[in-house]
Design a protein around this motif. Structure first.
Motif, mmCIF file in Angstrom:
data_model
loop_
_atom_site.group_PDB
_atom_site.id
_atom_site.type_symbol
_atom_site.label_atom_id
_atom_site.label_comp_id
_atom_site.label_asym_id
_atom_site.label_seq_id
_atom_site.Cartn_x
_atom_site.Cartn_y
_atom_site.Cartn_z
ATOM 1 N N HIS B 52 -4.092 9.934 3.361
ATOM 2 C CA HIS B 52 -2.791 9.352 3.961
ATOM 3 C C HIS B 52 -2.967 7.748 3.916
ATOM 4 N N LEU B 53 -4.207 7.318 4.144
ATOM 5 C CA LEU B 53 -4.401 5.863 4.364
ATOM 6 C C LEU B 53 -4.080 5.130 2.986
ATOM 7 N N ALA B 56 -0.279 5.092 2.429
ATOM 8 C CA ALA B 56 0.249 4.208 3.447
ATOM 9 C C ALA B 56 -0.071 2.792 2.784
ATOM 10 N N LEU B 57 -1.220 2.592 2.336
ATOM 11 C CA LEU B 57 -1.631 1.226 1.878
ATOM 12 C C LEU B 57 -0.942 0.781 0.581
ATOM 13 N N ILE B 59 2.029 1.846 -0.439
ATOM 14 C CA ILE B 59 3.435 1.447 -0.213
ATOM 15 C C ILE B 59 3.445 0.264 0.695
ATOM 16 N N LEU B 60 2.515 0.078 1.720
ATOM 17 C CA LEU B 60 2.551 -1.304 2.405
ATOM 18 C C LEU B 60 2.353 -2.349 1.513
ATOM 19 N N GLY B 133 -12.679 12.254 12.681
ATOM 20 C CA GLY B 133 -11.622 11.452 13.214
ATOM 21 C C GLY B 133 -10.553 11.002 12.120
ATOM 22 N N GLY B 134 -10.740 11.578 10.889
ATOM 23 C CA GLY B 134 -9.796 11.060 9.826
ATOM 24 C C GLY B 134 -10.003 10.159 8.971
ATOM 25 N N ASN B 135 -9.225 9.913 8.043
ATOM 26 C CA ASN B 135 -9.428 8.775 7.053
ATOM 27 C C ASN B 135 -9.684 7.712 7.449
ATOM 28 N N THR B 136 -8.521 7.265 8.259
ATOM 29 C CA THR B 136 -8.615 5.542 8.809
ATOM 30 C C THR B 136 -9.846 5.380 9.588
#
Lengths: 362, 179
Positions: B52-53, B56-57, B59-60, B133-136
């Motif tokens: 997911h990170l 998101a990056l 696209i961002l 705690g996830g990718n981020t």
């Protein structure tokens, strides 16, 4: 792997959020028109239906039945695509905003949020940064100087304010050490300090007042609302990027503005006003009812949902309030404010937050 | 009820289709818009891989920042001329291009056919990442601990780029004023 039940719940949540968002638009148009009338000491729409509430409905019917014309001088493909590109991100952002806490029902955990991504805030910023494309596309494909000027203004404005918007939230991320909006909303329920008989909660507004001011200003700029509505400054560039649009295609741009307002209000609530955390006094009411088990849980979720809606409604009204109160900025003032005031202030905010965390104040 | 293959083919199809549009569209602005859609489709594929990170990056940074700049430059410089002269493409040029494409394709096949997946050690399995705690969380911790020096050097490089561009723009401005 998801079970059928989870799929049904997910589909219901998506349908619910989209339907509510769609219905917020006509209601907000009515609120805006009546609100502006209230502030300018006139009546506003009051003929169709009780208090003029059905005015928006007949407007929509009119827009739907109007001829959907495409001017001869435009780039037809991108001209038609632009309104869709503007509306879709406006809907997508709401996917990560939580509107109530979790509920356990028959052993299934139901979270009132379409997707609790562990990149929550980054997702919102990335989708918000896509909104600029619809505007550029509309201005460019319209093949019209006013439209192009409007889209240029809009995109440079959105890019400038995106920066301070992103940086103003960093303080919140540092304090709660999470970018998931579900976590941020939940952790804001903790008590910050006691004052006499009141518990001051750890809402963003109390721990990040400067960040809140920067963020709300940036939200106004991102949604292209007054005092930052330079992209469609009527007295200078007629209507800006949607000048060449008519009927339902114009209405899509109009819808996108109100959807962005709703998302902005949802974000402000979630980040700085405790999200779905109950309003003061509701805890006492819930305890006083003395409910047990499932009924208690349902009433709790209902109260949280109500609190969320009340907070979002307040910010929606604030958008209308500010629009009919403040005059428009001049373009160079807008850019100066963005780059020379907001950006340094948001960096200062991060620095102060870092110091406070280092000395364990928050 | 796993529908992710469906979405993979949807995003992959979009990526391929819009990549063709990037090359085939004669208008540079239209090409740029198509490239944005390609990036978006890639982000969709990353999201399907639970990265997911990265999605998101993608696209961002690419769709939201770099391509906006591209579109701006193209629109402001008014580069409304075809990027190459189609009239001059003779049979020789076309054959040459096709041959080069074939060679590139062969190289890709040779390289990717037998190579193992780059993730050989099991340090970062999806379960372990979720537990931390996830990718981020995982990526941020690595960036600010083990890879702090490259991270800071990269930001220094970017800063140099910004200072350099401002310096060049200022000099040109000063020169025109002096004249």
């Amino acid at each position: 792997m998801m079970t059928l039940f989870e799929w049904v719940i997910l589909a219901a949540k998506i349908a619910g959020v989209v339907l509510v968002l769609l219905h917020v638009v006509p209601v907000m148009v009515w609120v805006e028109r009546r609100g502006s009338a209230l502030m300018q000491n006139r009546l506003g729409p009051n003929r169709v239906g009780p208090l003029g509430l059905l005015q928006s409905l007949v407007d929509v019917i009119k827009l739907l039945w109007k001829e959907d014309s495409i001017p001869g001088h435009v780039d037809a493909f991108y001209y038609v695509l632009a309104p869709f590109i503007t509306v879709i991100p406006a809907f997508m952002t709401f996917a990560v905003i939580p509107f109530a806490s979790q509920l356990t029902w028959n052993g299934h955990l139901i979270s009132f949020q379409i997707a609790d991504l562990n990149v929550g805030l980054l997702y919102i910023f990335s989708i918000a940064s896509l909104g600029v494309y619809g505007i550029i596309m509309a201005g460019w494909s319209s093949n019209n100087k006013y439209a192009l000027l409007g889209s240029m203004r809009s995109s440079s404005q959105m890019i400038s304010y995106e920066l301070s918007m992103g940086l103003s939230v960093v303080g919140m991320i540092m304090i709660f050490s999470s970018v998931s909006l579900g976590d941020i909303a939940r952790l804001q329920g903790e008590t910050l300090f006691h004052f006499w008989i009141f518990d001051i909660p750890k809402w963003g507004i109390f721990i990040q007042p400067l960040g809140f001011l920067i963020f709300i200003t940036a939200v106004f700029a991102e949604t292209n609302r007054l005092p930052f509505d330079l992209p469609e400054g009527e007295s200078e560039i007629v209507a800006g990027y949607h000048l060449e649009y008519g009927s339902m295609k114009f209405a899509l741009f109009f819808m996108a503005e109100y959807l962005n307002m709703t998302t902005g209000a949802g974000l402000l609530t979630t980040l700085y006003f405790g999200g779905w955390q109950m309003l003061p006094g509701m805890h006492f009411a819930l305890d006083a009812l003395n409910l047990q088990g499932m009924t208690y849980e349902c009433v709790r979720v209902f109260l949280e949902l109500t609190s969320f809606i009340i907070k979002v409604g307040f910010f929606m009204w604030l958008f209308v309030w500010v629009r009919w109160t403040l005059p428009r900025f001049r373009y160079d003032q807008l850019m100066d404010l963005g780059w020379k005031v907001m950006l340094p202030l948001s960096l200062v905010n991060i620095f102060i937050t870092g110091l406070l965390i280092y000395y364990k104040v928050v | 009820m796993d529908i992710s293959p469906l979405f993979f083919y949807l995003f992959a199809g979009l990526a391929v289709g819009f990549s063709f549009l990037v090359v085939l569209k004669k208008n540079p602005v239209a090409s740029a818009f198509s490239l944005v859609m390609v990036f978006f489709a890639f982000a969709g594929i990353y999201a399907l891989l639970e990265a997911h990170l990265v999605a998101a990056l993608q696209i961002l940074v690419y769709a939201g920042a770099i391509m906006v700049l591209f579109v701006f430059v193209i629109m402001l410089l008014n580069a409304d001329v075809p990027s190459f002269d189609v009239g001059r493409s003779t049979l020789k040029i076309r054959l040459g291009a096709a041959f080069l494409c074939l060679i590139l394709f062969c190289i890709f096949v040779c390289v990717l056919k037998d190579s193992p997946l780059p993730i050989s050690d099991k340090t970062f399995t999806p379960e372990k990442i979720a537990a931390q705690g996830g990718n981020t969380q995982v990526i941020s911790e690595l960036l600010f601990s083990e890879y702090i020096l490259p991270f800071e050097l990269t930001s220094l490089l970017l800063l140099t780029g910004i200072v350099g561009s401002v310096a060049i723009a200022k000099r040109k401005l000063g020169g025109s004023n002096a004249n």
